[in-house]
Design an enzyme around this catalytic site. Structure first.
Site, short mmCIF file in Angstrom:
data_model
loop_
_atom_site.label_atom_id
_atom_site.label_comp_id
_atom_site.label_asym_id
_atom_site.label_seq_id
_atom_site.Cartn_x
_atom_site.Cartn_y
_atom_site.Cartn_z
N LYS A 162 0.86 -1.17 0.13
CA LYS A 162 0.12 0.20 0.04
C LYS A 162 0.76 1.13 0.11
CE LYS A 162 -1.89 1.54 4.02
NZ LYS A 162 -1.42 3.10 4.16
N ASN A 163 1.85 1.26 0.79
CA ASN A 163 2.65 2.50 1.16
C ASN A 163 3.58 2.78 -0.20
OD1 ASN A 163 1.31 2.98 3.40
ND2 ASN A 163 2.95 2.55 4.66
N ARG A 175 -5.75 10.46 4.62
CA ARG A 175 -4.80 11.44 4.99
C ARG A 175 -3.57 11.40 4.11
NH1 ARG A 175 -7.52 14.98 8.24
NH2 ARG A 175 -9.26 13.57 9.24
N CYS A 188 -5.50 12.62 12.47
CA CYS A 188 -6.12 11.45 11.96
C CYS A 188 -6.23 10.22 13.44
CB CYS A 188 -5.29 10.76 10.98
SG CYS A 188 -3.69 10.04 11.67
N ARG A 213 -1.34 15.13 12.65
CA ARG A 213 -0.64 14.60 11.44
C ARG A 213 0.00 16.04 10.66
NH1 ARG A 213 -1.57 8.96 9.69
NH2 ARG A 213 0.17 8.54 8.39
N PRO A 214 1.03 16.57 11.39
CA PRO A 214 1.56 17.79 10.72
C PRO A 214 2.13 17.71 9.34
CG PRO A 214 3.04 17.06 12.61
CD PRO A 214 1.48 16.03 12.62
N ILE A 215 2.09 18.70 8.73
CA ILE A 215 2.75 18.61 7.36
C ILE A 215 3.91 19.76 7.28
CG2 ILE A 215 1.04 17.42 6.30
CD1 ILE A 215 0.08 20.12 4.91
N ASP A 216 4.40 20.45 8.38
CA ASP A 216 5.26 21.39 8.63
C ASP A 216 6.51 21.26 7.68
OD1 ASP A 216 5.18 19.43 10.62
OD2 ASP A 216 7.08 20.76 11.44
N LEU A 217 7.00 19.90 7.54
CA LEU A 217 8.16 19.46 6.68
C LEU A 217 7.97 19.66 5.49
CD1 LEU A 217 9.51 16.34 8.94
CD2 LEU A 217 10.31 18.88 9.20
N ILE A 228 6.67 6.99 17.10
CA ILE A 228 6.42 7.47 15.80
C ILE A 228 4.92 8.27 16.21
CG2 ILE A 228 6.19 7.58 13.36
CD1 ILE A 228 9.18 6.59 14.24
N ARG A 248 -8.69 -0.53 3.86
CA ARG A 248 -7.74 0.58 3.32
C ARG A 248 -6.39 0.00 3.15
NH1 ARG A 248 -5.94 4.29 7.39
NH2 ARG A 248 -4.54 4.78 5.60
C1 UD1 Z 1 4.24 6.77 6.10
C2 UD1 Z 1 3.10 5.41 6.08
C3 UD1 Z 1 2.56 5.16 7.57
C4 UD1 Z 1 3.47 4.80 8.35
C5 UD1 Z 1 4.57 6.03 8.73
C6 UD1 Z 1 5.66 5.78 9.46
C7 UD1 Z 1 2.38 5.83 3.74
C8 UD1 Z 1 1.21 6.20 2.93
N1 UD1 Z 1 2.17 6.22 5.00
O1 UD1 Z 1 3.13 7.84 6.67
O2 UD1 Z 1 1.93 3.92 7.07
O3 UD1 Z 1 3.04 4.55 9.64
O4 UD1 Z 1 5.07 6.60 7.30
O5 UD1 Z 1 6.51 4.96 8.92
O6 UD1 Z 1 3.64 5.74 3.10
N2 UD1 Z 1 5.74 14.45 11.09
C9 UD1 Z 1 5.89 15.94 11.48
N3 UD1 Z 1 5.79 16.87 10.32
C10 UD1 Z 1 5.65 16.56 8.97
C11 UD1 Z 1 5.65 15.14 8.55
C12 UD1 Z 1 5.59 14.21 9.65
O7 UD1 Z 1 5.91 16.15 12.48
O8 UD1 Z 1 5.52 17.44 8.20
C13 UD1 Z 1 5.88 13.53 12.06
C14 UD1 Z 1 4.39 12.77 12.04
O9 UD1 Z 1 3.46 13.41 12.81
C15 UD1 Z 1 4.70 11.43 12.58
C16 UD1 Z 1 6.10 11.19 12.01
O10 UD1 Z 1 6.41 12.49 11.61
O11 UD1 Z 1 4.76 11.56 13.99
C17 UD1 Z 1 6.20 10.30 11.08
O12 UD1 Z 1 5.45 10.80 9.95
P1 UD1 Z 1 5.79 10.26 8.33
O13 UD1 Z 1 7.04 9.37 8.42
O14 UD1 Z 1 5.60 11.45 7.54
O15 UD1 Z 1 4.57 9.16 8.09
P2 UD1 Z 1 3.78 9.42 6.85
O16 UD1 Z 1 4.21 9.53 5.59
O17 UD1 Z 1 2.49 10.18 7.20
#
Ligand code: UD1
Length: 417
Positions: free
Chosen positions: A22-23, A92, A116, A121-125, A328, A398
């Site tokens: 899936k990922n 998400r 979620c 689920r921040p997207i700041d990065l 995480i 999903r």
């Molecule tokens: C992806 C996977 C998910 C998996 C996760 C961690 C997909 C579709 N989903 O999710 O199944 O559980 O990796 O291995 O591939 N974070 C921030 N700011 C950001 C982005 C992330 O603080 O801008 C934090 C998140 O809140 C979380 C951590 O970083 O605590 C990991 O997130 P991330 O590695 O981005 O996971 P996803 O890509 O959402």
């Protein structure tokens, strides 16, 4: 609303062919936006998240078909750069469309993904990286608008955390950006490497996938190609856990043992026997599972957070005490309340779960809280004595293709009603 009815316990036995990841497929479907011509994606799992991704592509104007696990996407006709709230909210991870839409159209509009089931689920990065690449960002009324009318520019990005989604979005945005983008502290998950392989086959110039420094030399354009999705390591872990708790013996086919080394070592420590050969894993559970030393979830190649619920369920039936630290996601342990209904003895202290193994589970009605938490309930139910009814199984759909018929083929007494 459909439910899963499982009568247990039954010892699992037989062969299972592991679906595509899936990922891996979700970012690759997003990546097709950058391609001229058709992309053909083989081993594409039949999942609601895949359908949602295809619906986003269709909304944007792409032509998509999906039959017999083959998705064909033609992005030539894409005419829109807005992902509406209704489609964003369904999944998400639709955030991974951002980099590709911006790269293709020079602008992208998404809605803020908010929180979620697993927590914030921040997207700041993602946002700060795209800003560094030259995108102007405007936020308001729950929408985020990105504009780079003259195209994105390559730059150096140091991620403060090796985020999977941010790494994917930056790569997607950088493929057709001007100049070179370098990502330091990039995520190394196998699914990212799969997306990089797809993009490079389409003509992108990406180096260092699977290491913590990824370099992308921007190209003028890329063309669609034919690609086969890698096997899903978390689905493989799910069938291993279900076999482990029932004292069974299975052959996992179409797996990549190298992607499973950290997970496999925990199963071995718990007393399971694993033999890897040519894309297969022979898996045999002991009569009684043993506790294991502390597990800490981490970025790849550490122990994956997504496998946490499956392994914790197994440890709840092992002899002795085990401890898991979730590093995480803040709300990862929500499924534990549901596991307690089966008789699991698990204490949660912040991000730590302390599991006192019990000798058996008894069936209970329960509710999926999220995707992997839901799969953990299925694992618990095949081992539990009596009839379990699991509701809210849309979470499971999903990420799992036909979990009911697959487990039934392995001997489980399971029906969807
Ligand atoms: C992806 C996977 C998910 C998996 C996760 C961690 C997909 C579709 N989903 O999710 O199944 O559980 O990796 O291995 O591939 N974070 C921030 N700011 C950001 C982005 C992330 O603080 O801008 C934090 C998140 O809140 C979380 C951590 O970083 O605590 C990991 O997130 P991330 O590695 O981005 O996971 P996803 O890509 O959402």
């Amino acid at each position: 609303m459909s439910k899963l009815i499982i009568n247990g316990p039954t010892r699992l036995n037989g062969e299972v062919c592991i679906q595509g990841a899936k990922n891996s497929v979700l970012p690759i479907l997003a990546a097709t936006i950058l391609c001229n011509g058709k992309s053909t994606i083989h081993n594409c799992p039949k999942l609601s998240d895949v359908n949602n991704s295809l619906n986003i592509l269709r909304y944007l104007g792409c032509k998509c078909s999906f039959k017999n696990n083959i998705a064909v996407i033609d992005s030539e006709t894409l005419h829109c750069c807005v992902v509406p709230d209704s489609l964003m909210l369904k999944m998400r991870s639709s955030i991974i469309f951002l980099g590709a839409i911006l790269g293709r159209c020079g602008s992208a509009v998404i809605t803020s993904p908010g929180g979620c089931e697993l927590g914030p689920r921040p997207i700041d990065l993602h946002i700060s990286a795209l800003k560094r690449m030259g995108a102007a960002v405007h936020e308001g009324y729950g929408r985020i608008e990105f504009n780079a009318p003259n195209g994105l520019k390559g730059t150096t990005i140091n991620l403060s955390f090796a985020s999977v989604g941010a790494t994917e979005n930056i790569i997607l945005a950088a493929v057709t950006a001007k100049g070179t983008t370098v990502i330091h502290n990039a995520a190394k998950e196998p699914e990212i490497c799969d997306m990089v392989r797809f993009l490079n086959s389409c003509g992108a110039k990406i180096y260092g996938g699977g290491t913590d420094t990824i370099t992308i030399n921007g190209v003028k354009g890329i063309s669609g190609c034919s690609h086969t999705i890698i096997p899903d390591r978390i689905v493989a872990a799910t069938y291993m856990a279900a076999t482990a708790v029932t004292g069974g013996e299975i052959l996992l086919k179409n797996v990549e043992p190298e992607h499973l080394t950290t997970i496999s070592s925990v199963f071995c420590e718990a007393g399971c026997e694993l033999k890897c050969f040519e894309g297969n894993i022979y898996f045999k559970a002991p009569e009684r599972l043993k506790n294991v030393s502390m597990i800490r979830t981490a970025v790849y190649p550490g122990f994956p957070t997504d496998a946490g619920p499956l392994v914790l369920t197994m440890l709840a039936l092992a002899r002795g005490t085990s401890v898991m630290v979730e590093n995480i996601f803040q709300n990862r342990f929500r499924y534990v309340d549901e596991l307690r209904r089966f008789g699991a003895n698990i204490r949660i202290e912040g991000k730590i779960a302390i599991v006192e193994g019990v000798s058996s589970f008894s069936a209970a009605p329960c509710k999926c809280t999220d995707l992997r938490g839901g799969a953990a309930l299925v694992v618990a139910a095949v081992a539990a004595k009596g009839t379990t009814v699991i509701s809210d199984i849309h979470h499971i759909k999903r990420g799992y293709e036909n979990i009911d018929t697959t487990l039934a083929m392995l001997g489980a007494n399971i029906n969807e009603v």
